[in-house]
Design a protein around this motif. Structure first.
Motif, mmCIF file in Angstrom:
data_model
loop_
_atom_site.group_PDB
_atom_site.id
_atom_site.type_symbol
_atom_site.label_atom_id
_atom_site.label_comp_id
_atom_site.label_asym_id
_atom_site.label_seq_id
_atom_site.Cartn_x
_atom_site.Cartn_y
_atom_site.Cartn_z
ATOM 1 N N VAL A 170 -0.444 -2.248 -3.043
ATOM 2 C CA VAL A 170 -0.994 -0.893 -3.152
ATOM 3 C C VAL A 170 -2.207 -0.817 -4.079
ATOM 4 N N HIS A 171 -2.377 -1.789 -4.976
ATOM 5 C CA HIS A 171 -3.551 -1.760 -5.859
ATOM 6 C C HIS A 171 -4.766 -2.447 -5.246
ATOM 7 N N ILE A 172 -4.581 -3.215 -4.166
ATOM 8 C CA ILE A 172 -5.729 -3.843 -3.501
ATOM 9 C C ILE A 172 -5.821 -3.345 -2.061
ATOM 10 N N ALA A 173 -5.623 -2.044 -1.910
ATOM 11 C CA ALA A 173 -5.731 -1.386 -0.610
ATOM 12 C C ALA A 173 -6.308 0.006 -0.838
ATOM 13 N N PRO A 174 -7.012 0.550 0.143
ATOM 14 C CA PRO A 174 -7.491 1.926 0.000
ATOM 15 C C PRO A 174 -6.322 2.904 -0.020
ATOM 16 N N MET A 175 -6.571 4.086 -0.559
ATOM 17 C CA MET A 175 -5.495 5.067 -0.665
ATOM 18 C C MET A 175 -4.945 5.446 0.709
ATOM 19 N N SER A 176 -5.773 5.343 1.748
ATOM 20 C CA SER A 176 -5.275 5.646 3.091
ATOM 21 C C SER A 176 -4.156 4.695 3.495
ATOM 22 N N ALA A 177 -4.239 3.435 3.061
ATOM 23 C CA ALA A 177 -3.173 2.472 3.365
ATOM 24 C C ALA A 177 -1.929 2.755 2.534
ATOM 25 N N VAL A 178 -2.121 3.214 1.292
ATOM 26 C CA VAL A 178 -0.977 3.568 0.448
ATOM 27 C C VAL A 178 -0.255 4.776 1.046
ATOM 28 N N GLU A 179 -1.030 5.774 1.442
ATOM 29 C CA GLU A 179 -0.432 6.944 2.087
ATOM 30 C C GLU A 179 0.289 6.543 3.373
ATOM 31 N N GLY A 180 -0.346 5.654 4.141
ATOM 32 C CA GLY A 180 0.266 5.197 5.383
ATOM 33 C C GLY A 180 1.530 4.396 5.153
ATOM 34 N N LEU A 181 1.561 3.638 4.056
ATOM 35 C CA LEU A 181 2.750 2.862 3.722
ATOM 36 C C LEU A 181 3.958 3.770 3.537
ATOM 37 N N PHE A 182 3.782 4.827 2.758
ATOM 38 C CA PHE A 182 4.898 5.741 2.524
ATOM 39 C C PHE A 182 5.267 6.506 3.794
#
Length: 220
Positions: free
Chosen positions: A127-139
Motif C-alpha cells: 500500500v505504500h508503493i501503490a497509488p491511492m486508487s490501488a489502496v482504495e481498490g484493495l479494500f
C-alpha cells in the motif's frame, strides 16, 4: 518520442535463480515474523488470495509452514508473475496457484471474482508503493470477495493517527520523491475509513520488527 519506462515494482534488487524464482532480501528478513502473526491472528487453513505477490516467496513459505493454506498468487507486473509461476512449479505440494493477472485499482478483479468467496486476502508491502486508487481498490475488492468473517491481512510501515516513527517518515518522503502517488499510509486517518466502506472492521494490530505493523481486518 521515447516511451516513459515503467515504474519499478520493487525498492530493492531481487536475485533470480536458474529456475526463474526470484529472491528478495526483505522477505528473508521478515518472513518468520509474518508467518507467526499470520498463524496466530489470521488463519492456519483456508483459501488465500494474495494481491501484488512480488517474488512469490511469502506464499511459498507460508504454505510450507501452514499446511492447511491453499494460496493463489496475483500481480499486475509480468516479471513478478514469472517468479510466482516458478515458485508454483517448484512447490512440493499442490496448494500454490496462479498467478492471476490482477490490478487492485480496478472494480473487477477478473478471475479472482469467479473464485469468491475467499477466506483471506493478503497484501504485503504494497500500500505504500501503490497509488491511492490501488489502496482504495484493495479494500473494496477485499470487501467484495471475502466471505463473512473472512480476513484482510496487511503488512508494512504505517502511520498512526497522524503520528509516524521517524524512520517511517523518512521512508515516506523518499517514496514521494520517487513517485508523488506513493507514501506510508496512516492507519486511522486513511485506511480505517476505507475498511468501513467495505464492511470490514479492524481486528488486530501487531507490532512487527523495524517499525512495521501487521494489520488484520474482518469482513462483517
Amino acid at each position: 518520442m521515447s516511451e516513459t519506462p515503467p515504474k519499478p515494482v520493487a525498492l530493492e534488487a531481487r536475485e533470480a535463480g536458474e529456475d526463474g524464482r526470484r529472491f528478495s532480501p526483505s522477505v528473508a528478513r521478515n518472513r518468520e515474523p509474518i508467518r507467526d502473526a499470520f498463524a496466530e491472528h489470521v488463519a492456519r487453513e483456508g483459501r488465500v488470495l494474495e494481491i501484488a505477490s512480488g517474488t512469490g516467496e511469502h506464499g511459498a513459505f507460508l504454505t510450507e509452514a501452514l499446511t492447511g493454506l491453499d494460496w493463489t498468487y496475483s500481480d499486475v507486473d509480468a516479471a513478478s508473475r514469472d517468479s510466482q509461476a516458478a515458485w508454483v512449479a517448484a512447490a512440493e505440494h499442490d496448494r500454490l496457484h496462479g498467478p492471476l493477472v490482477l490490478d487492485a485499482s480496478l472494480a473487477d478483479w477478473g478471475e479472482a471474482e469467479a473464485e469468491r468467496p475467499w477466506d483471506v486476502v493478503v497484501s504485503i508491502n504494497m500500500v505504500h508503493i501503490a497509488p491511492m486508487s490501488a489502496v482504495e481498490g484493495l479494500f473494496a475488492g477485499a470487501g467484495r470477495l471475502l466471505k463473512p468473517g473472512g480476513r484482510l491481512f496487511l503488512y508494512g510501515p504505517f502511520g498512526r493517527d497522524g503520528v509516524m516513527a521517524p524512520s517511517n517518515a523518512r521512508f515516506s518522503e523518499d517514496l514521494k520523491r520517487r513517485d508523488m502517488e506513493w507514501g506510508v499510509r496512516d492507519l486511522e486517518m486513511e485506511l480505517l475509513p476505507l475498511a468501513s466502506l467495505a464492511d470490514m472492521i479492524l481486528q488486530e494490530i501487531i507490532e512487527m520488527p523495524a517499525n512495521n505493523l501487521a494489520v488484520v481486518f474482518e469482513r462483517t
